[in-house]
Structure formats: structure tokens, C-alpha cells
Design a protein around this motif. Structure first.
Motif, PDB file in Angstrom:
ATOM      1  N   SER A  62      -4.953 -14.053 -34.140  1.00 52.05           N
ATOM      2  CA  SER A  62      -3.834 -14.896 -34.543  1.00 52.05           C
ATOM      3  C   SER A  62      -3.979 -16.299 -33.950  1.00 52.05           C
ATOM      4  CB  SER A  62      -2.508 -14.267 -34.118  1.00 52.05           C
ATOM      5  OG  SER A  62      -1.419 -14.990 -34.650  1.00 52.05           O
ATOM      6  N   ASP A  63      -4.376 -16.368 -32.668  1.00 52.35           N
ATOM      7  CA  ASP A  63      -4.589 -17.663 -32.019  1.00 52.35           C
ATOM      8  C   ASP A  63      -5.732 -18.440 -32.673  1.00 52.35           C
ATOM      9  OD1 ASP A  63      -2.536 -17.046 -30.273  1.00 52.35           O
ATOM     10  OD2 ASP A  63      -3.866 -16.559 -28.586  1.00 52.35           O
ATOM     11  N   GLY A  77      -5.154  -7.470 -40.601  1.00 51.55           N
ATOM     12  CA  GLY A  77      -5.185  -6.400 -39.606  1.00 51.55           C
ATOM     13  C   GLY A  77      -4.765  -5.106 -40.290  1.00 51.55           C
ATOM     14  N   ILE A  78      -5.480  -4.012 -40.026  1.00 50.74           N
ATOM     15  CA  ILE A  78      -5.182  -2.731 -40.680  1.00 50.74           C
ATOM     16  C   ILE A  78      -5.128  -1.634 -39.627  1.00 50.74           C
ATOM     17  CG2 ILE A  78      -5.932  -1.028 -42.389  1.00 50.74           C
ATOM     18  CD1 ILE A  78      -7.536  -3.275 -43.755  1.00 50.74           C
ATOM     19  N   SER A  79      -4.019  -0.873 -39.619  1.00 49.90           N
ATOM     20  CA  SER A  79      -3.886   0.266 -38.707  1.00 49.90           C
ATOM     21  C   SER A  79      -3.027   1.346 -39.369  1.00 49.90           C
ATOM     22  CB  SER A  79      -3.281  -0.174 -37.376  1.00 49.90           C
ATOM     23  OG  SER A  79      -1.892  -0.339 -37.494  1.00 49.90           O
ATOM     24  N   PRO A  80      -2.964   2.524 -38.743  1.00 51.79           N
ATOM     25  CA  PRO A  80      -2.211   3.635 -39.346  1.00 51.79           C
ATOM     26  C   PRO A  80      -0.693   3.551 -39.206  1.00 51.79           C
ATOM     27  CG  PRO A  80      -3.926   4.449 -37.849  1.00 51.79           C
ATOM     28  CD  PRO A  80      -3.812   2.980 -37.653  1.00 51.79           C
ATOM     29  N   GLN A  81      -0.160   2.609 -38.448  1.00 53.47           N
ATOM     30  CA  GLN A  81       1.286   2.539 -38.266  1.00 53.47           C
ATOM     31  C   GLN A  81       1.974   2.044 -39.535  1.00 53.47           C
ATOM     32  OE1 GLN A  81      -0.823   1.164 -35.752  1.00 53.47           O
ATOM     33  NE2 GLN A  81      -0.693   3.249 -34.971  1.00 53.47           N
ATOM     34  N   ARG A  93       4.729 -10.444 -30.844  1.00 49.77           N
ATOM     35  CA  ARG A  93       3.509 -11.177 -30.460  1.00 49.77           C
ATOM     36  C   ARG A  93       3.277 -12.440 -31.275  1.00 49.77           C
ATOM     37  NH1 ARG A  93       2.327  -9.057 -25.557  1.00 49.77           N
ATOM     38  NH2 ARG A  93       2.632  -6.808 -25.662  1.00 49.77           N
ATOM     39  N   ASN A  94       4.192 -12.741 -32.198  1.00 49.37           N
ATOM     40  CA  ASN A  94       4.074 -13.922 -33.064  1.00 49.37           C
ATOM     41  C   ASN A  94       2.749 -13.926 -33.830  1.00 49.37           C
ATOM     42  OD1 ASN A  94       5.199 -16.239 -34.209  1.00 49.37           O
ATOM     43  ND2 ASN A  94       4.112 -17.568 -32.769  1.00 49.37           N
ATOM     44  N   LEU A  95       2.394 -12.771 -34.373  1.00 53.11           N
ATOM     45  CA  LEU A  95       1.150 -12.633 -35.139  1.00 53.11           C
ATOM     46  C   LEU A  95       1.366 -13.187 -36.539  1.00 53.11           C
ATOM     47  CD1 LEU A  95       0.238  -9.009 -34.032  1.00 53.11           C
ATOM     48  CD2 LEU A  95      -0.594 -11.173 -33.071  1.00 53.11           C
ATOM     49  N   ALA A 148     -12.558 -14.107 -31.857  1.00 51.05           N
ATOM     50  CA  ALA A 148     -12.394 -14.936 -33.058  1.00 51.05           C
ATOM     51  C   ALA A 148     -13.546 -15.927 -33.209  1.00 51.05           C
ATOM     52  CB  ALA A 148     -11.052 -15.664 -33.015  1.00 51.05           C
ATOM     53  N   THR A 149     -14.094 -16.401 -32.097  1.00 46.61           N
ATOM     54  CA  THR A 149     -15.216 -17.351 -32.184  1.00 46.61           C
ATOM     55  C   THR A 149     -16.439 -16.703 -32.821  1.00 46.61           C
ATOM     56  OG1 THR A 149     -15.808 -16.808 -29.898  1.00 46.61           O
ATOM     57  CG2 THR A 149     -14.475 -18.793 -30.235  1.00 46.61           C
ATOM     58  N   THR A 150     -16.669 -15.434 -32.547  1.00 46.98           N
ATOM     59  CA  THR A 150     -17.783 -14.714 -33.173  1.00 46.98           C
ATOM     60  C   THR A 150     -17.554 -14.590 -34.674  1.00 46.98           C
ATOM     61  OG1 THR A 150     -18.272 -13.481 -31.158  1.00 46.98           O
ATOM     62  CG2 THR A 150     -19.047 -12.515 -33.227  1.00 46.98           C
TER      63      THR A 150
END
Length: 160
Positions: A62-63, A77-81, A93-95, A148-150
Motif C-alpha cells: 500500500s505504501d 491482495g487475495i486471501s480466504p477471509q 491499516r489504511n490499505l 514493493a521495490t522488488t
């Protein structure tokens, strides 16, 4: 169990519910892979909202979102929630990137990253504008993630 796609493979279509925080509003909608055709896409699979490593990873992305977007890419972003959990996580988290809900882990399975006990392996996939896999990072245990740089450096090779 399906195998993780190889570099150069075309990734199959999927549709997931998701949401993105914009100001104070969490906009919910369906996200499809085909809507991203024409620009690169970063798929960041993570095991869980509000866990220490996942929080560090998603906050990092996000940053660094402006740099990733300046390379022409979207980041999901992908997750099971579920979406309620994603909304709390994004607000806390202000994403600012979309968080998609793969509650049945069907998309994670199609990427070959489901795992016993932990649910899914932490993994990041960069897709080209045509939907081909350009780069991937899949962890065995899930305690590390590419910064994120990568991701920005990998995206830069798409336009070089």
C-alpha cells in the motif's frame, strides 16, 4: 492439486468479490481477471488479515502503491477471509489496493498455492498485460515476502 503456473503460462480467468477503500468508503464489487487485460497485474496472495507478516506485507504494498501504479500495474491482495474482515483490515491499516475474498480457496488452488494447516502459501504473481505469468515468488512457510521495490523492478522489465 494443480501446479503453480510456470513463467510464460497464461493464467486462467477468475472472478472474486472484493473491495477497495477510497477515502472513507469501502467500495465492494466483483473483480475479474479479464478486466485487467491491457495492463500488468500484481496478485498478492496472503494467509490472513491482521496477522503480523500479512500486515507488514500489505502495508508495504500500500505504501509503495504509487510506484507500482506508475509502472502501469494494478495490485490485488487475495486471501480466504470474507469482505467484512477485508474492510476492517483496510480501514485499520489504511490499505488502498483492492482486497479480494477467496473464501473457498478456488483461485489459490488454481495457482497451486494451497497448503495443509496454513490454508495457503504466501505468494506474489506478476501478470503481463496479456495475462501471461511474468514473475512469481512462492514461499514454503510464508514468513517472507518480496518488498514493493522488488515488484517495481520486475514491472520495469516489462517496459524495458
Amino acid at each position: 492439486m494443480p501446479h503453480t503456473p510456470k513463467i510464460g503460462d497464461t493464467v486462467g480467468e477468475f472472478r472474486l468479490p472484493g473491495g477497495r477503500l477510497d477515502g472513507e468508503t469501502f467500495h465492494r464489487r466483483e473483480y475479474t481477471l479479464c478486466e485487467q487485460r491491457g495492463k500488468p497485474l500484481v496478485l498478492a496472495f496472503y494467509p490472513g488479515d491482521d496477522t503480523p507478516v500479512c500486515t507488514a506485507q500489505l502495508c508495504s504494498y500500500s505504501d509503495g502503491l504509487a510506484d507500482l501504479q506508475s509502472a502501469g500495474a494494478a495490485v490485488w491482495g487475495i486471501s480466504p477471509q470474507g469482505l467484512d474482515s477485508h474492510e476492517r483490515f483496510a480501514r485499520d491499516r489504511n490499505l488502498r489496493m483492492p482486497l479480494l475474498s477467496d473464501e473457498g480457496r478456488t483461485v489459490a488452488q488454481s495457482f497451486g498455492i494451497t497448503a495443509p494447516l496454513i490454508g495457503l502459501r504466501r505468494a506474489v504473481f506478476i501478470l503481463t498485460a496479456t495475462g501471461r505469468l511474468h514473475w512469481k515468488h512462492v514461499t514454503a512457510v510464508g514468513a517472507t515476502y518480496p518488498p514493493a521495490t522488488t515488484l517495481s523492478a520486475q514491472l520495469a522489465t516489462l517496459t524495458a
